[in-house]
Design a protein around this motif. Structure first.
Motif, PDB file in Angstrom:
ATOM      1  N   THR A   1       4.256  -7.510  10.188  1.00 12.98           N
ATOM      2  CA  THR A   1       5.653  -7.936  10.316  1.00 12.98           C
ATOM      3  C   THR A   1       6.027  -8.295  11.756  1.00 12.98           C
ATOM      4  OG1 THR A   1       6.318  -6.582   8.425  1.00 12.98           O
ATOM      5  CG2 THR A   1       8.058  -7.226   9.973  1.00 12.98           C
TER       6      THR A   1
ATOM      7  N   TYR B   1       5.055   1.713   0.582  1.00  6.81           N
ATOM      8  CA  TYR B   1       5.769   2.457   1.626  1.00  6.81           C
ATOM      9  C   TYR B   1       6.844   3.342   0.989  1.00  6.81           C
ATOM     10  CZ  TYR B   1       3.838  -1.018   5.006  1.00  6.81           C
ATOM     11  OH  TYR B   1       3.032  -1.833   5.764  1.00  6.81           O
TER      12      TYR B   1
ATOM     13  N   TYR C   1       8.588   4.026   9.118  1.00  6.46           N
ATOM     14  CA  TYR C   1       7.477   3.868   8.176  1.00  6.46           C
ATOM     15  C   TYR C   1       7.177   5.209   7.485  1.00  6.46           C
ATOM     16  CZ  TYR C   1       5.653  -0.462  10.592  1.00  6.46           C
ATOM     17  OH  TYR C   1       5.465  -1.702  11.147  1.00  6.46           O
TER      18      TYR C   1
ATOM     19  N   LYS D   1       0.846  -1.205   0.000  1.00 11.92           N
ATOM     20  CA  LYS D   1       0.000   0.000   0.000  1.00 11.92           C
ATOM     21  C   LYS D   1       0.878   1.251   0.000  1.00 11.92           C
ATOM     22  CE  LYS D   1      -0.136  -0.214   5.034  1.00 11.92           C
ATOM     23  NZ  LYS D   1      -0.855  -0.758   6.183  1.00 11.92           N
TER      24      LYS D   1
END
Ligand code: PLP
Length: 387
Positions: free
Chosen positions: A210, A48, A369, A44
């Motif tokens: 994860t 990233y 992130y 998505k």
């Protein structure tokens, strides 16, 4: 898709190590002792920041892909991706037809979505859906006590096939204490058992991001749903420490992304010169200034101003003054060999030095992130190191 010589003609670009993602995927898969475990690669938000079609092309071992929006799913289909694609986010009711036409799997948690599917599905057509259960993250998902009614309703819509059941953990990556996640898993497990008793258990149960993949085999079920680890990044320091102290194997994750630019001007500024908007930096010596054509419009955070450094010829150069929309300035005084149009590393490795997404996240007060995800999608993604 963009290859390396093309990047040489750019002022700024993102390099993707073509061999790292599949390596990382296999490292994550090896966290599971189950042989036939499916792995869904979460790509998505432009993977990233890594480029979603680019990532899809270098993850041959991914069984499935997950993206957030309908538009992202359609983009993958247009790029020729024919593996299963699961949409994690909401699809506007009036656009469900497009999702069905493209054979995209839906995450569902609203009765209105089922009602609209009942309207749009033609005889003989099929739409595979994954029911999401709210177990304590407090965002998308049907309340656990309503789950079996929802599954029965979904299964009763002609053409709708309830293929999956999922939930998402709130804080596995944030803490060394995993009791909250265990509570979520318990709530989810109860829903699974209830569905099993009623003969309604969907075939593909998946919960593991994860951190859960690495730390909690109990969360694996039928499919892993991993994002950050595929990009060679750890979900958090806590996840890494928990993995280290867990006694099991620690996956070896290889960072995938480097972010680069070039020097577009070099000049000498006398002592006591101001640099950048707001005159927040004043030179205290004769300063060799480098101007770089990257700024907050590219995703280079304003908080990097007067704080971050970049790598030039394998050495660190400090960012001087504020980050502009399209420019930053760096101190090249101690790198006299630097020349116009030299390559500059904003994120990644150069010789013995490196700047990780975690380091940059510390500079600007966020998480890795966000650092990679906010790199502008307008920059070319260049795949290196394969073939
Ligand atoms: C983003 C996301 C993931 C992937 O999480 P990582 O921590 O990046 O592995 C998995 N599931 C859902 C629902 C997500 O939104």
């Amino acid at each position: 898709m963009v290859f390396i010589d093309y990047a040489m003609k750019h002022l700024k670009w993102v390099e993707i190590d073509g061999s790292a993602p599949d390596w990382n995927l296999r490292q994550l898969r090896s966290c599971s002792s189950e042989g036939g475990m499916l792995l869904c690669a979460v790509i998505k938000s432009n993977a990233y920041g890594h480029g979603s079609t680019e990532m899809a092309s270098i993850l041959p071992s991914a069984d499935w892909f997950a993206v957030n929006s309908l538009e992202e799913g359609l983009e993958l289909r247009t790029a020729g991706v024919d593996r299963p694609v699961l949409l994690l986010g909401h699809v506007l009711l009036e656009r469900l037809r497009e999702a069905v036409d493209a054979g995209l799997r839906l995450t569902v948690y609203n009765y209105e979505t089922l009602e609209e599917l009942a309207r749009v599905l033609r005889t003989g057509e099929e739409c595979r859906v994954h029911l999401k259960v709210e177990t304590g993250t407090g965002r998308q998902g049907i309340m656990p006590e309503d789950a079996s009614r929802f599954v029965r309703t979904a299964a009763g819509v002609p053409g709708v096939r309830v293929e999956g059941l999922s939930t998402h953990f709130a804080n596995i990556e944030d803490t060394l204490n995993h009791s909250y996640a265990e509570g979520q898993l318990e709530v989810f497990g109860k829903v699974v058992r209830e569905l099993e008793e009623q003969g309604l258990r969907p075939g593909i149960i998946h919960t593991a991001c994860t951190a859960a993949t690495i730390l909690f085999p109990e969360t694996h079920f039928d499919m892993l749903r991993t994002g950050i680890g595929l990009y060679g990044l750890w979900p958090s320091r806590e996840t890494y420490l928990s993995a280290r102290s867990g006694g099991g194997g620690v996956p070896e994750l290889r960072p995938v992304l480097s972010w680069k630019t070039r020097i577009v001007q070099i000049k000498q500024l006398p002592p006591d010169s101001f640099i950048g908007y707001g005159c927040t930096y004043r030179t205290n010596r004769l300063t060799r200034l480098g101007v770089l054509p990257v700024g907050y419009a590219d995703g280079y955070d304003r908080k990097c101003g007067n704080t971050a450094h970049v790598l030039v010829r394998g050495r660190r150069a400090q960012v001087l003054g504020r980050v502009c929309m399209n420019l930053i300035m760096v101190d090249l005084t101690d790198i006299p060999e630097a020349r116009l149009e030299d390559e500059v590393v904003l994120l990644g490795r150069d010789g013995d030095e490196s700047i990780s997404a975690e380091t940059m996240a510390e500079w600007v007060g966020t998480i890795n992130y966000e650092i990679v995800t906010r790199i502008s999608p307008f920059l070319p993604r260049v795949i290196t190191g394969r073939g």
